[in-house]
Write an enzyme that holds these catalytic residues in place. Structure first.
Site, PDB file in Angstrom:
ATOM      1  CB  SER A 212       8.776 -51.213 -28.104  1.00  0.00           C
ATOM      2  OG  SER A 212      10.018 -50.661 -27.744  1.00  0.00           O
TER       3      SER A 212
ATOM      4  CG  HIS B 113       8.682 -48.167 -31.500  1.00  0.00           C
ATOM      5  ND1 HIS B 113       8.307 -46.996 -32.115  1.00  0.00           N
ATOM      6  CD2 HIS B 113       9.228 -47.817 -30.312  1.00  0.00           C
ATOM      7  CE1 HIS B 113       8.608 -45.969 -31.331  1.00  0.00           C
ATOM      8  NE2 HIS B 113       9.183 -46.444 -30.229  1.00  0.00           N
TER       9      HIS B 113
ATOM     10  CG  ASP C 284      12.109 -47.221 -28.022  1.00  0.00           C
ATOM     11  OD1 ASP C 284      11.525 -46.230 -28.497  1.00  0.00           O
ATOM     12  OD2 ASP C 284      11.489 -48.212 -27.569  1.00  0.00           O
TER      13      ASP C 284
ATOM     14  CG  MET D  66      16.616 -44.771 -25.133  1.00  0.00           C
ATOM     15  SD  MET D  66      16.071 -45.636 -23.660  1.00  0.00           S
ATOM     16  CE  MET D  66      14.392 -46.030 -24.137  1.00  0.00           C
TER      17      MET D  66
ATOM     18  CG  HIS E 214      11.131 -42.992 -30.244  1.00  0.00           C
ATOM     19  ND1 HIS E 214      10.448 -43.394 -29.109  1.00  0.00           N
ATOM     20  CD2 HIS E 214      11.312 -41.652 -30.098  1.00  0.00           C
ATOM     21  CE1 HIS E 214      10.238 -42.352 -28.333  1.00  0.00           C
ATOM     22  NE2 HIS E 214      10.760 -41.289 -28.896  1.00  0.00           N
TER      23      HIS E 214
ATOM     24  CG  MET F 216      13.693 -41.217 -26.836  1.00  0.00           C
ATOM     25  SD  MET F 216      13.097 -42.644 -25.935  1.00  0.00           S
ATOM     26  CE  MET F 216      13.286 -43.864 -27.219  1.00  0.00           C
TER      27      MET F 216
ATOM     28  CG  MET G 118       7.279 -39.551 -25.863  1.00  0.00           C
ATOM     29  SD  MET G 118       7.608 -41.190 -26.548  1.00  0.00           S
ATOM     30  CE  MET G 118       7.783 -42.169 -25.055  1.00  0.00           C
TER      31      MET G 118
ATOM     32  CG  ASP H   3       6.692 -44.958 -27.733  1.00  0.00           C
ATOM     33  OD1 ASP H   3       6.565 -46.070 -27.176  1.00  0.00           O
ATOM     34  OD2 ASP H   3       7.787 -44.498 -28.104  1.00  0.00           O
TER      35      ASP H   3
END
Ligand code: DX5
Ligand code: ZN
Length: 215
Positions: free
Chosen positions: A7, A32, A34, A36, A65, A67, A136, A174
């Site tokens: 990540s 990976h 993220d 957000m 991913h 979010m 998650m 994750d």
């Protein structure tokens, strides 16, 4: 042997290219990433310009991913920025089925992420449409949190659902994955292990990735 997805959230953002090259030459399979928004989760990471910059140097698939609320607004923009797998949260997406179709039509693999409190049974009517479930194992928003043990049970329950329906969907774990729980997660049916802190706080990230890969 699982797919290993370090990540980038735990990388050194001031030396992003160096850390990307490290992943390129490692035994890791995916990046990976993220995203957000400070609304769906209480943290803000980064957006399109940083994702495009990562894509320029990354030689492995980008597992993005989201979010964020209203992920359906940005599907083609994430594709254009370099995403190969695009995962949206079930909790953020009232029209999940439509959103999944749009991700696939845009040429990406489609994933659905579920928060720790969301039962795997909520996936029953979408599971045959998707390529990946991101389970998650911490509350989303931050790297370096403690793994929630109940994930093991959810992993087995999800495996029951996928084998009963005879669908092949990847199960991604994750949050809080480390060298202690990784082997048991693979045994419980995990196909993809995300690891942020475990890889990037290691003295020897290449060896840590190799060890994760060996389980
Ligand atoms: C958490 C993110 C994770 C995080 C994992 O909201 O979705 O991908 O970066 O980091 P670690 O492995 O440190 O828990
Ligand atoms: Zn993530």
């Amino acid at each position: 042997m699982a797919i290993i997805a370090p990540s980038i959230l735990s990388a050194d953002f001031a030396n992003l290219q160096r850390d990307i090259e490290m992943i390129n030459k490692s035994k890791a399979d995916w990046f990976h990433i993220d995203i957000m928004d400070g609304v769906f989760v209480p943290n803000i990471s980064f957006g399109f310009p940083v994702l495009s910059a990562i894509a320029k140097h990354a030689k492995k698939p980008l597992d993005v991913h989201l979010m964020i609320v209203q992920p359906e607004k940005y599907i083609t923009r994430f594709r254009d920025a370099g995403a190969n797998v695009l995962t949206v949260h079930l909790e953020a997406c009232p029209h999940l089925h439509r959103c999944i179709q749009e991700i696939k039509q845009a040429g990406m693999q489609a994933g659905v992420a579920i928060n720790p409190h969301t039962p795997v049974s909520m996936l029953e009517d979408i599971i045959s449409e998707i390529d990946l479930v991101c389970m998650m194992s911490v509350n989303p928003g931050f790297g370096g949190q403690k793994f929630i043990d109940h994930t093991f049970e959810k992993c087995r329950m999800l495996n029951d659902i996928t084998s009963k329906r005879n669908v092949s969907v990847k199960i991604e774990i994750d949050g809080g994955v480390d060298l202690i729980n990784a082997a048991a997660l693979v045994k419980a049916g995990a196909d993809v292990l995300v690891a942020g802190n475990t890889v990037f706080s290691s003295k020897d990230p290449l060896a840590t990735i190799e060890e994760l890969k060996s389980f």
